[in-house]
Design a protein around this motif. Structure first.
Motif, short mmCIF file in Angstrom:
data_model
loop_
_atom_site.label_atom_id
_atom_site.label_comp_id
_atom_site.label_asym_id
_atom_site.label_seq_id
_atom_site.Cartn_x
_atom_site.Cartn_y
_atom_site.Cartn_z
N MET A 247 19.48 44.93 39.30
CA MET A 247 19.91 44.07 39.98
C MET A 247 21.29 44.61 40.82
O MET A 247 22.01 45.40 40.09
N THR A 248 21.24 44.33 41.99
CA THR A 248 22.50 44.65 42.98
C THR A 248 23.55 43.76 42.94
O THR A 248 23.09 42.35 42.75
N LEU A 249 25.00 44.41 42.32
CA LEU A 249 26.01 43.47 42.63
C LEU A 249 26.90 43.76 44.00
O LEU A 249 26.99 44.95 44.22
N THR A 250 27.17 42.76 44.76
CA THR A 250 27.72 42.95 45.94
C THR A 250 29.41 42.78 45.41
O THR A 250 30.05 41.89 45.51
N ALA A 251 30.12 43.90 45.13
CA ALA A 251 31.48 43.85 44.84
C ALA A 251 32.27 43.88 45.81
O ALA A 251 32.03 44.46 46.90
N CYS A 252 33.52 43.26 46.07
CA CYS A 252 34.25 43.33 46.96
C CYS A 252 35.66 43.58 46.56
O CYS A 252 36.68 42.52 46.35
N PRO A 253 36.02 44.96 46.62
CA PRO A 253 37.55 45.01 46.16
C PRO A 253 38.45 45.01 47.18
O PRO A 253 39.19 46.01 47.68
N VAL A 254 38.91 44.02 47.38
CA VAL A 254 39.75 43.51 48.45
C VAL A 254 41.33 43.63 48.23
O VAL A 254 41.27 43.88 46.98
N ARG A 255 42.17 43.97 49.19
CA ARG A 255 43.44 44.10 48.54
C ARG A 255 44.36 43.08 49.45
O ARG A 255 44.04 43.15 50.60
N ARG A 256 45.28 42.48 48.64
CA ARG A 256 46.01 41.49 49.45
C ARG A 256 47.42 42.06 49.73
O ARG A 256 47.53 43.19 48.99
N PRO A 257 48.39 41.51 50.56
CA PRO A 257 49.42 42.11 51.10
C PRO A 257 50.47 42.76 49.73
O PRO A 257 50.83 43.52 49.92
N THR A 258 50.11 42.10 48.63
CA THR A 258 50.94 42.31 47.88
C THR A 258 50.48 42.99 46.38
O THR A 258 50.89 43.57 45.79
N ASP A 259 49.07 43.51 46.54
CA ASP A 259 48.55 44.35 45.94
C ASP A 259 48.75 45.90 45.88
O ASP A 259 48.73 46.14 47.25
N PRO A 260 48.71 46.76 45.04
CA PRO A 260 49.10 48.17 45.31
C PRO A 260 48.07 49.00 45.86
O PRO A 260 48.12 49.88 46.40
N GLY A 261 46.57 48.48 45.50
CA GLY A 261 45.51 48.87 45.91
C GLY A 261 44.37 47.92 45.75
O GLY A 261 44.72 46.83 45.42
N PRO A 262 43.04 48.51 46.24
CA PRO A 262 42.04 47.63 45.97
C PRO A 262 41.98 46.90 44.55
O PRO A 262 42.12 47.59 43.39
N GLN A 263 41.42 45.54 44.77
CA GLN A 263 41.22 45.01 43.15
C GLN A 263 40.23 45.33 42.46
O GLN A 263 39.10 45.96 43.29
N ASP A 264 40.03 45.43 41.48
CA ASP A 264 38.95 45.76 40.52
C ASP A 264 38.16 46.95 40.38
O ASP A 264 36.97 47.27 40.10
N LEU A 265 38.97 48.15 40.74
CA LEU A 265 38.40 49.33 40.79
C LEU A 265 37.91 49.93 39.46
O LEU A 265 36.89 50.63 39.23
N ASP A 266 38.67 49.44 38.56
CA ASP A 266 38.23 49.87 37.11
C ASP A 266 36.95 49.08 36.73
O ASP A 266 36.13 49.99 36.18
N ARG A 267 36.72 48.17 36.96
CA ARG A 267 35.56 47.36 36.45
C ARG A 267 34.39 47.99 37.44
O ARG A 267 33.29 48.31 36.83
N ILE A 268 34.67 48.11 38.47
CA ILE A 268 33.47 48.90 39.46
C ILE A 268 33.12 50.02 39.17
O ILE A 268 31.98 50.28 38.74
N LYS A 269 34.10 50.90 38.63
CA LYS A 269 33.97 52.23 38.17
C LYS A 269 33.12 52.51 36.97
O LYS A 269 32.06 52.72 36.58
N THR A 270 33.40 51.43 35.95
CA THR A 270 32.70 51.14 34.55
C THR A 270 31.21 50.82 34.67
O THR A 270 30.45 51.34 34.35
N LEU A 271 31.09 49.58 35.58
CA LEU A 271 29.50 49.47 36.12
C LEU A 271 28.79 50.48 36.64
O LEU A 271 27.67 50.79 36.16
N PHE A 272 29.48 51.10 37.74
CA PHE A 272 28.72 51.93 38.45
C PHE A 272 28.51 53.26 37.52
O PHE A 272 27.18 53.73 37.63
N GLU A 273 29.32 53.63 36.66
CA GLU A 273 28.93 54.78 35.80
C GLU A 273 27.91 54.83 34.86
O GLU A 273 27.21 55.33 34.09
#
Ligand code: HPA
Ligand code: ZN
Length: 347
Positions: A247-273
Motif C-alpha cells: 500500500m502506498t502512503l502519500t506522506a507530506c512532511p510540511v514545515r510551518r514557519p515556526t517548525d525547526p524542520g519538516p514534520q513527521d520525519l521520524d514516523r516516515i523513516k520508521t515506516l520506510f525502513e
C-alpha cells in the motif's frame, strides 16, 4: 547546517512524480491579491506581508490549517481562475523536474459557492492539456469528497462528474475529519468503484481515532492508497498489513514557519525502513515553508540524512504507486533508473 550541493543538484535534477498536491493549496500571496481584486472579493488581507503574517499565525493542527485555507481558496471564482492557477502550478512542476503528477481538487467547496462542476473541470483540464504540450508535464485528476459534508452531497458530486468520467482518474477524501468518517462514505466509495474510479482517502496525522480510520479505509472503503496515514507507525499489525498489500502512503512532511524542520520525519523513516511504500509530497505548497517538491526533498534528505539511493527509492515509490497504466509507469521507471545509473547510484 551546511548544504551538500552535490546532493541538492542530484535531487533537483531527478525526474520526479508527486501523488498528493491540492490545486487549491498553490495560491501564492501575490496570486491571492490578484484573484481577490479581479473577482471583487472582500478578502481580509491587503498585502503579501499581511498574508504571510496570517500564515505564520495559524493555530497548529488540521482545523487551524483548513480555516485559513478555505478563506484563501474563496478567491477562485471563474473558469479562467481554475485555468490560470492550474497552469501556473504545472509550470512550477516543470521547474521542479516533476514529469508526472496526480492533482487533487475539491469540487464541493466550489459548487457550494455557486461555481459549477463544469467550470471547475473545464479550467483545470484545459491547463492540464496545455501543460502536457507546453511543459511536457503529464497529469491526472483526483476529485475529493469533503468529509464534513453530507453523503448526499458526495453522491451529487459523482453525478456532476459523470460526463467527465474518463478524464478523472480517482476519488479521494479530504477536509475536516469527523469521527469514523470512512463508515459514513461506504456506499459512495462502492458506487465510485463500480464507476471505475481509483480510490484513496486522507487519514491525517495527529487527529483522534486515526488508526481506526486507516483500518476502515483499507477494509471498508477498499482504498488503493492512503494519503498521509503516518499514524500507522503506532500499530505493528497495521504496518504488517500495509507492507503485505504494498500500500502506498502519500506522506507530506510540511514545515510551518515556526517548525525547526519538516514534520513527521521520524514516523516516515520508521515506516520506510520497515518496508512501507512511502512517498514524499508537498500537499499545499503555497501554504507551507517547504514549498514545492525539489525543496521539500532536499529538506527531508538533510533532516534524515538519507542516501542518494534512498532518495531515488522515495521517488520510485511515487512512480510505481501512481495510477498510470503499466506501460506508462514503466517508461518513467526506466527514466529514473537511467538517471540513477548515470549518477553511479546502484538500486
Ligand atoms: N488534509 C485535509 N484536507 C486538506 C488537506 C489535507 O492535507 N489539504 C487540503 N485540504
Ligand atoms: Zn492533502
Amino acid at each position: 547546517m551546511t548544504i551538500n550541493q552535490d546532493m541538492k543538484t542530484f535531487i533537483e535534477n531527478m525526474p520526479k512524480a508527486e501523488l498528493h498536491l491540492h490545486i487549491e493549496g498553490t495560491l501564492s500571496p501575490q496570486t491571492l491579491l490578484t484573484l481577490s481584486e479581479r473577482n471583487n472579493i472582500d478578502f481580509p488581507y491587503q498585502s503579501v506581508e499581511a498574508i504571510e503574517a496570517a500564515l505564520a499565525n495559524r493555530p497548529a493542527g488540521l482545523d487551524g490549517f483548513l480555516d485559513h485555507h478555505y478563506i484563501a481558496v474563496s478567491t477562485m471564482k471563474t473558469e479562467a481562475d481554475f485555468y490560470d492557477v492550474t497552469l501556473d502550478l504545472l509550470k512550477t512542476c516543470q521547474q521542479n523536474n516533476i514529469v508526472y503528477i496526480e492533482l487533487f481538487f475539491d469540487p464541493q467547496f466550489h459548487t457550494s459557492r455557486g461555481i459549477s462542476f463544469d467550470d471547475q473541470f473545464s479550467g483545470i483540464s484545459r491547463a492540464c492539456e496545455q501543460s502536457r504540450l507546453q511543459f511536457g508535464v503529464q497529469s491526472n485528476l483526483i476529485m475529493c469528497i469533503n468529509r464534513e459534508r453530507p453523503v448526499e452531497s458526495a453522491f451529487e458530486m459523482l453525478e456532476q462528474a459523470r460526463p467527465y468520467r474518463d478524464q478523472i482518474i480517482g476519488l479521494g477524501m479530504d477536509s475536516y475529519e469527523e469521527l469514523n468518517f470512512p463508515l459514513k462514505f461506504k456506499e459512495v466509495f462502492q458506487q465510485a468503484k463500480k464507476d471505475g474510479y481509483r480510490l484513496t482517502s486522507h487519514c491525517d496525522v495527529d487527529v483522534p481515532n486515526s488508526l481506526n480510520h486507516i483500518w476502515d479505509c483499507l477494509n471498508v472503503l477498499e482504498v488503493e492508497r492512503v494519503d498521509h496515514g503516518l499514524m500507522a507507525v503506532d500499530d505493528p499489525k497495521l504496518i504488517e498489513e500495509l507492507v503485505a498489500r504494498n500500500m502506498t502512503l502519500t506522506a507530506c512532511p510540511v514545515r510551518r514557519p515556526t517548525d525547526p524542520g519538516p514534520q513527521d520525519l521520524d514516523r516516515i523513516k520508521t515506516l520506510f525502513e520497515q518496508g512501507v511504500k512511502v512517498t514524499i509530497n508537498t500537499d499545499d505548497p503555497a501554504e507551507f515553508e517547504t514549498g514545492y517538491l525539489s525543496n521539500m526533498l532536499v529538506e527531508v534528505q538533510e533532516g534524515s540524512q538519507y542516501s542518494k539511493k534512498e532518495m531515488v527509492k522515495f521517488v520510485m515509490n511515487a512512480f510505481t504507486g501512481s495510477w498510470l497504466s503499466d506501460t506508462a509507469k514503466q517508461k518513467y521507471v526506466d527514466q529514473l533508473q537511467e538517471y540513477a545509473a548515470s549518477h553511479q547510484v546502484q538500486l
